[in-house]
Write a protein that holds these residues in place. Structure first.
Motif, PDB file in Angstrom:
ATOM      1  N   VAL A 218       5.304  -7.534   1.426  1.00  0.00           N
ATOM      2  CA  VAL A 218       4.359  -6.712   2.184  1.00  0.00           C
ATOM      3  C   VAL A 218       4.742  -5.255   1.983  1.00  0.00           C
ATOM      4  N   VAL A 219       3.803  -4.477   1.450  1.00  0.00           N
ATOM      5  CA  VAL A 219       3.999  -3.048   1.234  1.00  0.00           C
ATOM      6  C   VAL A 219       3.005  -2.310   2.115  1.00  0.00           C
ATOM      7  N   ASN A 220       3.493  -1.407   2.963  1.00  0.00           N
ATOM      8  CA  ASN A 220       2.573  -0.635   3.795  1.00  0.00           C
ATOM      9  C   ASN A 220       2.495   0.795   3.301  1.00  0.00           C
ATOM     10  N   ALA A 221       1.465   1.069   2.484  1.00  0.00           N
ATOM     11  CA  ALA A 221       1.223   2.410   1.970  1.00  0.00           C
ATOM     12  C   ALA A 221       0.105   3.113   2.728  1.00  0.00           C
ATOM     13  N   ALA A 222      -0.367   2.523   3.817  1.00  0.00           N
ATOM     14  CA  ALA A 222      -1.441   3.135   4.601  1.00  0.00           C
ATOM     15  C   ALA A 222      -0.870   4.258   5.456  1.00  0.00           C
TER      16      ALA A 222
END
Length: 244
Positions: A87-91
Protein backbone atom coordinates in the motif's frame (compact mmCIF):
# COMPACT_ATOMS: atom_id res chain seq x y z
CA UNK A 1 5.43 -23.59 -9.30
CA UNK A 2 4.95 -19.98 -10.39
CA UNK A 3 5.35 -17.17 -7.89
CA UNK A 4 2.03 -15.51 -6.96
CA UNK A 5 1.63 -12.01 -8.32
CA UNK A 6 2.08 -9.33 -5.69
CA UNK A 7 -0.66 -6.72 -5.47
CA UNK A 8 -0.09 -3.00 -4.89
CA UNK A 9 -2.59 -0.24 -4.15
CA UNK A 10 -1.39 3.29 -4.91
CA UNK A 11 -3.54 5.98 -3.34
CA UNK A 12 -3.25 9.14 -5.42
CA UNK A 13 -1.98 7.06 -8.31
CA UNK A 14 -3.63 8.94 -11.17
CA UNK A 15 -1.14 11.79 -11.47
CA UNK A 16 2.19 13.28 -10.46
CA UNK A 17 4.61 11.10 -8.54
CA UNK A 18 1.81 8.63 -7.79
CA UNK A 19 1.28 7.94 -11.50
CA UNK A 20 4.98 7.19 -11.98
CA UNK A 21 4.89 4.91 -8.93
CA UNK A 22 1.96 3.03 -10.46
CA UNK A 23 3.87 2.51 -13.69
CA UNK A 24 7.01 1.41 -11.89
CA UNK A 25 5.28 -1.14 -9.65
CA UNK A 26 3.42 -2.53 -12.66
CA UNK A 27 6.74 -2.82 -14.50
CA UNK A 28 8.05 -4.68 -11.44
CA UNK A 29 5.36 -7.30 -12.12
CA UNK A 30 2.76 -6.26 -9.58
CA UNK A 31 -0.96 -6.04 -10.17
CA UNK A 32 -1.89 -2.47 -9.36
CA UNK A 33 -4.85 -0.51 -8.08
CA UNK A 34 -4.83 3.08 -9.37
CA UNK A 35 -6.67 5.26 -6.87
CA UNK A 36 -8.04 8.64 -7.88
CA UNK A 37 -10.10 11.29 -6.12
CA UNK A 38 -11.32 13.43 -9.01
CA UNK A 39 -9.51 12.66 -12.26
CA UNK A 40 -11.01 9.43 -13.51
CA UNK A 41 -9.75 9.96 -17.05
CA UNK A 42 -6.13 10.06 -15.86
CA UNK A 43 -6.64 6.90 -13.81
CA UNK A 44 -8.23 5.14 -16.78
CA UNK A 45 -5.29 6.17 -18.95
CA UNK A 46 -2.86 4.66 -16.45
CA UNK A 47 -4.77 1.37 -16.43
CA UNK A 48 -4.88 1.22 -20.22
CA UNK A 49 -1.12 1.83 -20.43
CA UNK A 50 -0.41 -0.93 -17.91
CA UNK A 51 -2.72 -3.38 -19.68
CA UNK A 52 -1.16 -2.53 -23.05
CA UNK A 53 2.20 -3.50 -21.58
CA UNK A 54 0.82 -6.84 -20.41
CA UNK A 55 0.10 -5.93 -16.79
CA UNK A 56 -3.01 -6.00 -14.62
CA UNK A 57 -4.60 -2.91 -13.11
CA UNK A 58 -7.92 -1.47 -11.99
CA UNK A 59 -9.12 1.97 -10.98
CA UNK A 60 -10.52 2.63 -7.52
CA UNK A 61 -11.86 5.85 -6.07
CA UNK A 62 -12.74 7.36 -2.73
CA UNK A 63 -11.96 10.12 -0.27
CA UNK A 64 -8.84 9.02 1.61
CA UNK A 65 -10.03 10.78 4.76
CA UNK A 66 -13.38 8.96 4.77
CA UNK A 67 -13.00 5.62 6.48
CA UNK A 68 -15.98 4.04 4.74
CA UNK A 69 -14.88 5.08 1.26
CA UNK A 70 -11.30 3.99 1.92
CA UNK A 71 -12.46 0.64 3.27
CA UNK A 72 -14.47 0.22 0.06
CA UNK A 73 -11.30 0.84 -1.98
CA UNK A 74 -9.55 -1.97 -0.11
CA UNK A 75 -12.61 -4.20 -0.49
CA UNK A 76 -12.56 -3.66 -4.26
CA UNK A 77 -8.87 -4.56 -4.45
CA UNK A 78 -9.39 -7.75 -2.48
CA UNK A 79 -12.42 -8.71 -4.55
CA UNK A 80 -10.46 -8.46 -7.81
CA UNK A 81 -6.98 -9.59 -6.79
CA UNK A 82 -7.59 -11.70 -3.68
CA UNK A 83 -5.53 -9.56 -1.31
CA UNK A 84 -3.10 -6.66 -0.98
CA UNK A 85 0.65 -6.80 -0.40
CA UNK A 86 1.81 -3.22 -0.89
CA UNK A 87 0.00 0.00 0.00
CA UNK A 88 1.49 3.31 -1.15
CA UNK A 89 -0.20 6.53 -0.07
CA UNK A 90 0.80 9.29 -2.48
CA UNK A 91 -2.44 11.25 -2.01
CA UNK A 92 -1.91 14.71 -0.61
CA UNK A 93 -2.62 18.43 -0.82
CA UNK A 94 0.00 21.19 -0.97
CA UNK A 95 -0.88 24.73 0.07
CA UNK A 96 1.77 27.37 0.74
CA UNK A 97 1.68 30.59 2.73
CA UNK A 98 3.57 32.17 5.61
CA UNK A 99 2.33 30.87 8.94
CA UNK A 100 1.25 34.33 10.09
CA UNK A 101 -1.20 34.72 7.21
CA UNK A 102 -2.18 31.10 6.53
CA UNK A 103 -5.91 30.62 5.90
CA UNK A 104 -7.14 28.29 8.65
CA UNK A 105 -9.88 26.85 6.44
CA UNK A 106 -7.18 25.83 3.95
CA UNK A 107 -5.16 24.43 6.85
CA UNK A 108 -8.10 22.27 7.92
CA UNK A 109 -8.69 20.96 4.38
CA UNK A 110 -5.04 20.15 3.86
CA UNK A 111 -4.62 18.45 7.19
CA UNK A 112 -7.82 16.46 6.65
CA UNK A 113 -6.23 14.87 3.59
CA UNK A 114 -2.60 14.81 4.66
CA UNK A 115 -3.04 13.75 8.29
CA UNK A 116 -6.47 12.15 8.69
CA UNK A 117 -6.24 10.65 5.20
CA UNK A 118 -2.79 9.23 5.89
CA UNK A 119 -4.07 7.77 9.15
CA UNK A 120 -7.17 6.21 7.57
CA UNK A 121 -5.18 4.64 4.71
CA UNK A 122 -2.52 3.34 7.11
CA UNK A 123 -5.24 1.92 9.35
CA UNK A 124 -6.76 -0.11 6.52
CA UNK A 125 -3.30 -1.15 5.32
CA UNK A 126 -2.35 -2.31 8.81
CA UNK A 127 -5.46 -4.47 8.98
CA UNK A 128 -5.17 -5.99 5.52
CA UNK A 129 -1.59 -6.13 4.21
CA UNK A 130 -0.45 -9.71 3.73
CA UNK A 131 2.72 -11.16 5.25
CA UNK A 132 5.75 -10.04 3.27
CA UNK A 133 4.04 -6.79 2.40
CA UNK A 134 4.93 -3.13 2.73
CA UNK A 135 3.16 0.05 3.77
CA UNK A 136 4.73 3.19 2.28
CA UNK A 137 3.71 6.74 3.09
CA UNK A 138 4.87 10.06 1.72
CA UNK A 139 6.51 12.78 3.75
CA UNK A 140 8.59 15.70 2.44
CA UNK A 141 12.15 16.89 2.79
CA UNK A 142 10.65 20.21 3.89
CA UNK A 143 10.50 18.77 7.40
CA UNK A 144 14.28 19.31 7.32
CA UNK A 145 14.73 22.07 4.75
CA UNK A 146 12.32 24.57 6.28
CA UNK A 147 11.58 26.71 3.24
CA UNK A 148 9.40 29.74 4.11
CA UNK A 149 5.74 29.12 3.36
CA UNK A 150 5.88 25.40 4.05
CA UNK A 151 5.02 25.38 7.76
CA UNK A 152 1.53 23.91 7.44
CA UNK A 153 2.46 21.37 4.77
CA UNK A 154 5.63 20.26 6.54
CA UNK A 155 3.71 19.90 9.80
CA UNK A 156 1.21 17.59 8.11
CA UNK A 157 4.03 15.46 6.75
CA UNK A 158 5.84 15.37 10.09
CA UNK A 159 2.69 13.63 11.32
CA UNK A 160 3.17 11.00 8.61
CA UNK A 161 6.72 10.41 9.82
CA UNK A 162 5.51 9.83 13.38
CA UNK A 163 2.81 7.44 12.21
CA UNK A 164 5.43 5.53 10.23
CA UNK A 165 7.74 5.15 13.22
CA UNK A 166 4.98 3.95 15.56
CA UNK A 167 3.08 1.73 13.12
CA UNK A 168 6.25 -0.19 12.22
CA UNK A 169 6.44 -1.25 15.86
CA UNK A 170 2.75 -2.01 16.11
CA UNK A 171 3.11 -4.41 13.16
CA UNK A 172 5.46 -6.67 15.13
CA UNK A 173 4.99 -10.30 14.13
CA UNK A 174 3.16 -9.52 10.88
CA UNK A 175 6.20 -9.45 8.52
CA UNK A 176 5.02 -6.14 7.04
CA UNK A 177 7.41 -3.21 6.73
CA UNK A 178 6.32 0.39 7.26
CA UNK A 179 8.36 3.23 5.79
CA UNK A 180 7.96 6.68 4.26
CA UNK A 181 9.61 8.48 1.36
CA UNK A 182 10.43 12.18 1.74
CA UNK A 183 11.04 13.75 -1.69
CA UNK A 184 12.95 16.97 -2.12
CA UNK A 185 12.28 19.42 -4.96
CA UNK A 186 10.87 17.23 -7.74
CA UNK A 187 9.93 18.31 -11.24
CA UNK A 188 6.19 17.74 -11.13
CA UNK A 189 3.50 20.07 -12.43
CA UNK A 190 2.38 20.80 -8.86
CA UNK A 191 5.89 21.74 -7.75
CA UNK A 192 6.77 23.85 -10.79
CA UNK A 193 3.49 25.79 -10.86
CA UNK A 194 4.00 29.48 -10.15
CA UNK A 195 7.82 29.35 -10.10
CA UNK A 196 9.82 31.51 -12.46
CA UNK A 197 13.00 30.37 -14.22
CA UNK A 198 15.29 32.04 -11.69
CA UNK A 199 13.61 30.21 -8.81
CA UNK A 200 13.84 26.87 -10.60
CA UNK A 201 17.51 27.45 -11.42
CA UNK A 202 18.23 28.30 -7.78
CA UNK A 203 16.53 25.10 -6.60
CA UNK A 204 18.43 23.03 -9.17
CA UNK A 205 21.73 24.40 -7.88
CA UNK A 206 21.13 23.45 -4.24
CA UNK A 207 21.63 19.64 -4.29
CA UNK A 208 25.19 18.36 -4.81
CA UNK A 209 23.82 16.57 -7.88
CA UNK A 210 22.77 19.97 -9.26
CA UNK A 211 19.37 19.09 -10.62
CA UNK A 212 15.76 18.67 -9.57
CA UNK A 213 14.52 15.22 -8.79
CA UNK A 214 12.22 13.43 -11.19
CA UNK A 215 9.15 11.35 -10.41
CA UNK A 216 11.14 8.32 -11.61
CA UNK A 217 13.78 9.02 -8.94
CA UNK A 218 11.10 8.82 -6.28
CA UNK A 219 9.44 5.77 -7.83
CA UNK A 220 12.80 3.96 -7.68
CA UNK A 221 12.82 4.40 -3.90
CA UNK A 222 9.22 3.20 -3.58
CA UNK A 223 10.03 0.17 -5.73
CA UNK A 224 12.93 -0.69 -3.45
CA UNK A 225 10.84 -0.38 -0.28
CA UNK A 226 7.97 -2.33 -1.87
CA UNK A 227 10.20 -5.21 -2.95
CA UNK A 228 13.70 -6.19 -1.84
CA UNK A 229 14.12 -3.82 1.12
CA UNK A 230 12.91 -6.23 3.80
CA UNK A 231 15.39 -5.04 6.44
CA UNK A 232 14.41 -1.37 6.19
CA UNK A 233 11.55 -0.71 8.57
CA UNK A 234 10.21 2.27 10.48
CA UNK A 235 12.33 4.67 8.45
CA UNK A 236 11.92 7.88 6.47
CA UNK A 237 14.00 7.83 3.29
CA UNK A 238 14.97 11.33 2.21
CA UNK A 239 15.12 11.28 -1.60
CA UNK A 240 16.46 14.73 -2.39
CA UNK A 241 19.87 14.45 -4.04
CA UNK A 242 21.68 15.44 -0.85
CA UNK A 243 19.98 18.81 -0.39
CA UNK A 244 19.12 18.04 3.24
Amino acid sequence: MSTPTRVALVMGGSGGIGRTVVERLAADGMAVGVHYAGNRDAADEAVKAIEAAGGRAITVTGDVADERETAAVFDAMEAVFGGIDVVVNAAGILALSPLATFDLDVLDRMHRTNIRGAFVVAQQAARRARAGGAIIGFSTSQTRMGFPGYSAYAASKAAVETMTFVLAREMRGRDVTVNAVAPGPTATAMFLEGKDRATIDRLMAQPPLERLGTPADIADVVSFLAGPARWINGQVIYANGGIA
